[in-house]
Design a protein around this motif. Structure first.
Motif, PDB file in Angstrom:
ATOM      1  N   PRO A  32      68.355  27.185  39.807  1.00  0.00           N
ATOM      2  CA  PRO A  32      69.130  27.795  38.711  1.00  0.00           C
ATOM      3  C   PRO A  32      69.706  29.159  39.079  1.00  0.00           C
ATOM      4  N   MET A  33      68.996  29.911  39.909  1.00  0.00           N
ATOM      5  CA  MET A  33      69.531  31.210  40.331  1.00  0.00           C
ATOM      6  C   MET A  33      70.790  31.024  41.168  1.00  0.00           C
ATOM      7  N   ALA A  34      70.751  30.097  42.110  1.00  0.00           N
ATOM      8  CA  ALA A  34      71.929  29.810  42.930  1.00  0.00           C
ATOM      9  C   ALA A  34      73.076  29.294  42.077  1.00  0.00           C
ATOM     10  N   ALA A  35      72.745  28.478  41.082  1.00  0.00           N
ATOM     11  CA  ALA A  35      73.778  27.923  40.207  1.00  0.00           C
ATOM     12  C   ALA A  35      74.483  29.024  39.415  1.00  0.00           C
ATOM     13  N   HIS A  36      73.744  30.041  38.999  1.00  0.00           N
ATOM     14  CA  HIS A  36      74.368  31.155  38.273  1.00  0.00           C
ATOM     15  C   HIS A  36      75.356  31.908  39.169  1.00  0.00           C
ATOM     16  N   LEU A  37      75.015  32.065  40.429  1.00  0.00           N
ATOM     17  CA  LEU A  37      75.937  32.725  41.350  1.00  0.00           C
ATOM     18  C   LEU A  37      77.188  31.880  41.560  1.00  0.00           C
ATOM     19  N   HIS A  38      77.002  30.559  41.630  1.00  0.00           N
ATOM     20  CA  HIS A  38      78.150  29.649  41.739  1.00  0.00           C
ATOM     21  C   HIS A  38      79.043  29.779  40.502  1.00  0.00           C
ATOM     22  N   THR A  39      78.421  29.792  39.336  1.00  0.00           N
ATOM     23  CA  THR A  39      79.173  29.914  38.082  1.00  0.00           C
ATOM     24  C   THR A  39      79.911  31.249  38.008  1.00  0.00           C
ATOM     25  N   GLU A 168      72.965  40.917  38.989  1.00  0.00           N
ATOM     26  CA  GLU A 168      73.345  40.905  37.575  1.00  0.00           C
ATOM     27  C   GLU A 168      73.826  39.540  37.105  1.00  0.00           C
ATOM     28  N   ALA A 169      74.246  38.696  38.043  1.00  0.00           N
ATOM     29  CA  ALA A 169      74.628  37.331  37.675  1.00  0.00           C
ATOM     30  C   ALA A 169      73.405  36.465  37.399  1.00  0.00           C
ATOM     31  N   MET A 170      72.223  36.942  37.809  1.00  0.00           N
ATOM     32  CA  MET A 170      71.003  36.145  37.668  1.00  0.00           C
ATOM     33  C   MET A 170      69.959  36.760  36.746  1.00  0.00           C
ATOM     34  N   GLY A 171      70.128  38.020  36.387  1.00  0.00           N
ATOM     35  CA  GLY A 171      69.096  38.682  35.601  1.00  0.00           C
ATOM     36  C   GLY A 171      69.634  39.729  34.658  1.00  0.00           C
ATOM     37  N   THR A 172      68.718  40.289  33.863  1.00  0.00           N
ATOM     38  CA  THR A 172      69.093  41.295  32.872  1.00  0.00           C
ATOM     39  C   THR A 172      68.554  42.682  33.186  1.00  0.00           C
ATOM     40  N   ARG A 173      67.584  42.761  34.095  1.00  0.00           N
ATOM     41  CA  ARG A 173      67.018  44.062  34.442  1.00  0.00           C
ATOM     42  C   ARG A 173      66.832  44.165  35.953  1.00  0.00           C
ATOM     43  N   ILE A 174      67.180  45.320  36.488  1.00  0.00           N
ATOM     44  CA  ILE A 174      67.034  45.576  37.920  1.00  0.00           C
ATOM     45  C   ILE A 174      66.296  46.903  38.087  1.00  0.00           C
ATOM     46  N   PHE A 175      65.107  46.859  38.657  1.00  0.00           N
ATOM     47  CA  PHE A 175      64.325  48.063  38.896  1.00  0.00           C
ATOM     48  C   PHE A 175      64.307  48.380  40.389  1.00  0.00           C
ATOM     49  N   HIS A 176      64.617  49.615  40.741  1.00  0.00           N
ATOM     50  CA  HIS A 176      64.474  50.055  42.127  1.00  0.00           C
ATOM     51  C   HIS A 176      63.084  50.651  42.264  1.00  0.00           C
ATOM     52  N   ALA A 177      62.179  49.932  42.919  1.00  0.00           N
ATOM     53  CA  ALA A 177      60.783  50.348  43.000  1.00  0.00           C
ATOM     54  C   ALA A 177      60.529  51.344  44.112  1.00  0.00           C
ATOM     55  N   GLY A 178      61.408  51.380  45.135  1.00  0.00           N
ATOM     56  CA  GLY A 178      61.200  52.294  46.241  1.00  0.00           C
ATOM     57  C   GLY A 178      61.717  51.722  47.548  1.00  0.00           C
TER      58      GLY A 178
END
Length: 320
Positions: A32-39, A168-178
């Motif tokens: 499903p993650m790959a499919a979102h990038l395709h979409t 961002e095409a696959m998720g709603t939150r992106i955290f930079h942990a380090g």
């Protein structure tokens, strides 16, 4: 020193920018993650050892290749979503995929592996002049399907900036942990808490049922009280109230017992190195091993309830 944690809201994907992506690992999360990038308009070529997974990708509109080196030829980005660090190493470094990718390709590993493995693989990628981010996810199969995943990212700030349109095409939150490996460390800690929350939710669910309290009542009350957790609201281990939970699919199609046991192993190894007492984590890991011994390793880890209610009591000698 870890970077300050930041979060990027969903919906800021750059328009009209298409890149070629080699996607390695088309399982319950990867497809499903790959499919979102395709979409989203990207040229995605998927790879998986399973013919069924490749067929499912084709049905979702994602074209596939028989080998990673073929899929990666000239790729702007290479994404891995695989069960173990050894699989990631093989897919990137031993298959020829990394060398086949573009000279400045961005490599994203969304698998859950150890922070040490992430640093080792990242260094090998960097040695070729390419860029690497460890970017494990949280949100489960529902998050993958609905493009609502949370990404925990380790690596250079500039590389994360380049990766944002894809994430961002696959998720709603992106955290930079380090720095490199920090994403895996954050994911490991998160999964420790998830596993223990699930164990406590399973125990409470069975006790509540035997006391005559309905599952929905437990969720309604605990969900706005001190017993609240993601496991309670999204993964309730009794069929009925949470329609998306694996308990409504006979515990199939979720985050497997075997994978959760692997993740807890990573946490226990790290805790041993750093002198942390993780008795509760060790107990849940032991219970997951019991499920595996009872032939339930492919079920979703919320099937821990089978040990609590006695369904799988034979695997632990009749004790609960």
């Amino acid at each position: 020193m870890a970077a300050a944690v930041t979060v990027t809201p969903h919906g800021t994907r750059q328009k009209g920018t298409s890149v070629k992506i080699c996607w390695i690992g088309l399982g319950n999360m990867g497809l499903p993650m790959a499919a979102h990038l395709h979409t989203a308009g990207h040229d995605v070529v998927g790879v998986d050892l399973s013919a069924d997974a490749r067929d499912a990708a084709g049905a979702a509109g994602v074209r596939t290749a028989d080998a990673a080196v073929t899929a990666a030829a000239g790729a702007d980005a290479v994404v891995t979503m695989l069960p173990k660090g050894a699989h990631v190493r093989t897919a990137l470094l031993e298959s020829g995929a990394l060398d086949a990718a573009g000279d400045n390709a961005l490599v994203l590993d969304c698998s859950t592996i150890s922070c040490a493995e992430a640093r080792e693989i990242g260094a090998a990628v960097a040695a070729t002049g390419r860029r690497f981010l460890d970017a494990p996810v949280s949100g489960g199969t529902a998050g993958a399907q609905n493009a609502t995943l949370t990404f925990m990212v380790g690596g250079a700030t500039a590389d994360l900036g380049a990766a944002r349109p894809l994430l961002e095409a696959m998720g709603t939150r992106i955290f930079h942990a380090g720095e490199t490996g920090a994403g895996q460390s954050a994911k490991m800690v998160n999964n420790m808490m998830l596993a223990m929350n699930m164990q406590s939710t399973c125990e409470a669910a069975v006790l509540a049922e035997r006391l005559g309290i309905t599952p929905q009542t437990v969720i309604d009350i605990a969900g706005v009280s001190t017993g609240d957790s993601w496991a309670l609201r999204n993964y309730y281990p009794v069929a009925g109230p949470v329609t998306s939970a694996p308990s409504n699919r006979d515990f199939t199609g979720g985050f497997s017992v075997a994978l959760m046991r692997k993740d807890l192993g990573l946490a226990l190894d790290a805790a041993a190195v750093h002198g942390v007492d993780t008795a509760a984590t060790a107990e849940v890991a032991r219970r997951l091993e019991n499920l595996i011994a009872d032939g339930r390793g492919s079920l979703d880890f919320s099937s821990l309830i089978h040990l609590v209610d006695g369904t799988a009591a034979a695997a632990i000698g009749g004790t609960r």
